[in-house]
Motif scaffolding. Sequence first.
Motif, PDB file in Angstrom:
ATOM      1  N   LEU A   1       0.834  -1.192   0.000  1.00  0.00           N
ATOM      2  CA  LEU A   1       0.000   0.000   0.000  1.00  0.00           C
ATOM      3  C   LEU A   1       0.882   1.261   0.000  1.00  0.00           C
ATOM      4  O   LEU A   1       0.881   2.043   0.950  1.00  0.00           O
ATOM      5  CB  LEU A   1      -0.931   0.000   1.211  1.00  0.00           C
ATOM      6  N   ALA A   2       1.620   1.459  -1.057  1.00  0.00           N
ATOM      7  CA  ALA A   2       2.546   2.596  -1.221  1.00  0.00           C
ATOM      8  C   ALA A   2       3.361   2.795   0.036  1.00  0.00           C
ATOM      9  O   ALA A   2       4.020   1.869   0.489  1.00  0.00           O
ATOM     10  CB  ALA A   2       1.784   3.843  -1.636  1.00  0.00           C
ATOM     11  N   ASP A   3       3.280   3.998   0.623  1.00  0.00           N
ATOM     12  CA  ASP A   3       4.065   4.291   1.817  1.00  0.00           C
ATOM     13  C   ASP A   3       3.361   3.872   3.101  1.00  0.00           C
ATOM     14  O   ASP A   3       3.918   4.006   4.194  1.00  0.00           O
ATOM     15  CB  ASP A   3       4.379   5.791   1.887  1.00  0.00           C
ATOM     16  N   LEU A   4       2.129   3.385   3.005  1.00  0.00           N
ATOM     17  CA  LEU A   4       1.361   3.013   4.202  1.00  0.00           C
ATOM     18  C   LEU A   4       1.792   1.686   4.811  1.00  0.00           C
ATOM     19  O   LEU A   4       1.581   1.446   5.989  1.00  0.00           O
ATOM     20  CB  LEU A   4      -0.134   2.960   3.881  1.00  0.00           C
ATOM     21  N   GLY A   5       2.310   0.810   4.043  1.00  0.00           N
ATOM     22  CA  GLY A   5       2.737  -0.482   4.567  1.00  0.00           C
ATOM     23  C   GLY A   5       2.331  -1.624   3.656  1.00  0.00           C
ATOM     24  O   GLY A   5       1.973  -1.445   2.497  1.00  0.00           O
ATOM     25  N   LYS A   6       2.343  -2.766   4.224  1.00  0.00           N
ATOM     26  CA  LYS A   6       2.057  -3.992   3.465  1.00  0.00           C
ATOM     27  C   LYS A   6       0.893  -4.718   4.141  1.00  0.00           C
ATOM     28  O   LYS A   6       0.839  -4.828   5.365  1.00  0.00           O
ATOM     29  CB  LYS A   6       3.297  -4.875   3.460  1.00  0.00           C
ATOM     30  N   LEU A   7      -0.033  -5.228   3.345  1.00  0.00           N
ATOM     31  CA  LEU A   7      -1.186  -5.990   3.850  1.00  0.00           C
ATOM     32  C   LEU A   7      -1.082  -7.418   3.338  1.00  0.00           C
ATOM     33  O   LEU A   7      -0.894  -7.629   2.132  1.00  0.00           O
ATOM     34  CB  LEU A   7      -2.496  -5.347   3.375  1.00  0.00           C
ATOM     35  N   THR A   8      -1.169  -8.375   4.247  1.00  0.00           N
ATOM     36  CA  THR A   8      -1.118  -9.792   3.876  1.00  0.00           C
ATOM     37  C   THR A   8      -2.391 -10.474   4.346  1.00  0.00           C
ATOM     38  O   THR A   8      -2.789 -10.330   5.508  1.00  0.00           O
ATOM     39  CB  THR A   8       0.097 -10.486   4.520  1.00  0.00           C
ATOM     40  N   VAL A   9      -3.035 -11.207   3.457  1.00  0.00           N
ATOM     41  CA  VAL A   9      -4.242 -11.967   3.772  1.00  0.00           C
ATOM     42  C   VAL A   9      -4.001 -13.401   3.326  1.00  0.00           C
ATOM     43  O   VAL A   9      -3.535 -13.648   2.203  1.00  0.00           O
ATOM     44  CB  VAL A   9      -5.483 -11.387   3.049  1.00  0.00           C
ATOM     45  N   SER A  10      -4.306 -14.348   4.210  1.00  0.00           N
ATOM     46  CA  SER A  10      -4.162 -15.752   3.816  1.00  0.00           C
ATOM     47  C   SER A  10      -5.363 -16.543   4.311  1.00  0.00           C
ATOM     48  O   SER A  10      -6.018 -16.165   5.288  1.00  0.00           O
ATOM     49  CB  SER A  10      -2.872 -16.348   4.371  1.00  0.00           C
ATOM     50  N   ALA A  11      -5.657 -17.610   3.627  1.00  0.00           N
ATOM     51  CA  ALA A  11      -6.783 -18.477   3.992  1.00  0.00           C
ATOM     52  C   ALA A  11      -6.463 -19.896   3.550  1.00  0.00           C
ATOM     53  O   ALA A  11      -5.694 -20.116   2.609  1.00  0.00           O
ATOM     54  CB  ALA A  11      -8.065 -17.997   3.322  1.00  0.00           C
TER      55      ALA A  11
END
Length: 195
Positions: free
Chosen positions: A174-184
Amino acid sequence: YQCDWSSDVCSSDLYGKIKMFAHLDQPVNALRNINDGDVSLIFRIGQDFLYNFYEVKIPLKRTPQGCYTKAQSDKVWPDSNMLDINIADLIAMKVRRNNSTTGVSNIYREQFGHKTISIFGNPNLGEVRGVLVGVENTNNDFPIEGEVWINELRLSEINEVGAYAALGRVDIQLADLGKLTVSANMHTQIGRAHV
């Protein structure tokens, strides 16, 4: 208590039954007669034979001396001596033990007809590392002379139910906001599926 064992790794939870024939005979010149139930067959299956196993104890019926034809095989291999265990019964018994006040460090026993089934530890039929077959003199008054034969240890009624398993993972920067990880992940309870 005499025994023999195997230490191959196998998964028995894919099957419905464990079966094996057993026969008890007495030498012609034996000093004492063996009565039905004086000798028991002991069958253990699990990760080891001391801490994580299921045990089946079957009191054996003695075959009378004589010559038998192929059609009389039920006299040599009586049904009452046969190891014939539903694997689902072992699993259900373990659940009952786990829901009781009996801990895994104590032996838990149930009677199935004339057979006694015991659980000790936390055996897993999906990771069997050994099978032990033993013979026990249950008449402690005197030693016994006899022969026990076992034949055709086998797993039967293979579970052929289809199954699925899936694993997914999404990483979003997410640009400079960080990283999002989703797993299932998902899988069926019945059948055999692994990722």
